[in-house]
Scaffold this motif. Structure first.
Motif, short mmCIF file in Angstrom:
data_model
loop_
_atom_site.label_atom_id
_atom_site.label_comp_id
_atom_site.label_asym_id
_atom_site.label_seq_id
_atom_site.Cartn_x
_atom_site.Cartn_y
_atom_site.Cartn_z
N ALA A 29 -12.86 -32.21 -37.17
CA ALA A 29 -11.41 -32.31 -37.37
C ALA A 29 -11.04 -32.24 -38.86
CB ALA A 29 -10.88 -33.62 -36.77
N SER A 30 -11.96 -32.61 -39.73
CA SER A 30 -11.71 -32.55 -41.17
C SER A 30 -12.01 -31.18 -41.77
CB SER A 30 -12.57 -33.58 -41.90
OG SER A 30 -12.27 -34.87 -41.46
N ILE A 31 -12.65 -30.32 -40.97
CA ILE A 31 -13.05 -29.01 -41.45
C ILE A 31 -12.08 -27.91 -41.03
CG2 ILE A 31 -14.86 -27.24 -41.31
CD1 ILE A 31 -16.86 -29.55 -40.80
N LEU A 32 -11.67 -27.93 -39.76
CA LEU A 32 -10.86 -26.85 -39.21
C LEU A 32 -9.37 -27.09 -39.38
CD1 LEU A 32 -12.80 -26.14 -35.90
CD2 LEU A 32 -13.14 -25.16 -38.16
N SER A 33 -8.59 -26.00 -39.37
CA SER A 33 -7.13 -26.08 -39.46
C SER A 33 -6.58 -26.84 -38.26
CB SER A 33 -6.53 -24.68 -39.46
OG SER A 33 -6.83 -24.03 -40.65
N PRO A 34 -5.44 -27.43 -38.33
CA PRO A 34 -4.43 -27.34 -39.37
C PRO A 34 -4.63 -28.32 -40.52
CG PRO A 34 -3.54 -28.59 -37.56
CD PRO A 34 -4.94 -28.15 -37.16
N LYS A 35 -5.49 -29.34 -40.36
CA LYS A 35 -5.65 -30.33 -41.42
C LYS A 35 -6.81 -30.03 -42.35
CE LYS A 35 -3.54 -33.98 -38.79
NZ LYS A 35 -3.49 -35.38 -38.50
N PRO A 78 -9.74 -27.27 -44.36
CA PRO A 78 -9.66 -26.09 -45.22
C PRO A 78 -10.10 -24.77 -44.57
CG PRO A 78 -11.62 -27.36 -45.74
CD PRO A 78 -10.85 -28.15 -44.71
N ILE A 79 -10.72 -24.80 -43.39
CA ILE A 79 -11.22 -23.58 -42.76
C ILE A 79 -10.27 -23.17 -41.63
CG2 ILE A 79 -13.20 -22.48 -41.63
CD1 ILE A 79 -14.02 -23.57 -44.32
N PRO A 80 -9.61 -22.00 -41.76
CA PRO A 80 -8.60 -21.59 -40.77
C PRO A 80 -9.17 -20.82 -39.58
CG PRO A 80 -8.57 -20.08 -42.61
CD PRO A 80 -9.61 -21.12 -42.92
N VAL A 81 -10.03 -21.46 -38.79
CA VAL A 81 -10.56 -20.84 -37.58
C VAL A 81 -10.47 -21.82 -36.42
CG1 VAL A 81 -12.15 -19.32 -38.84
CG2 VAL A 81 -12.96 -21.52 -38.02
#
Length: 68
Positions: free
Chosen positions: A16-22, A24-27
């Protein structure tokens, strides 16, 4: 106040800390797991039977490789 999560200096982060929307990785999650399978994204570390995380250093390296 921003909802974007900043990466800690060291340690581990959950998905949850890696992927969007929150993050930095937009996938999407499915793209992320497919990318792990084919080697585009870093492999996770199992911290417990139900806890999967990634090294912050690996995520920072991924972001640096993808930034022009």
């Amino acid at each position: 106040m921003s909802d974007i999560i900043e990466l800690p200096p060291t340690g581990f982060v959950r998905l949850a800390s890696i992927l969007s929307p929150k993050g930095p990785i937009p996938v999407s999650k499915s793209t992320w797991w497919a990318g792990i399978k084919d080697g585009r994204f870093p492999k996770p570390v199992k911290l417990g039977p139900r806890i999967t995380a990634w090294r912050v250093d690996d995520i920072r390296a991924l972001i640096e490789r993808r930034t022009p």
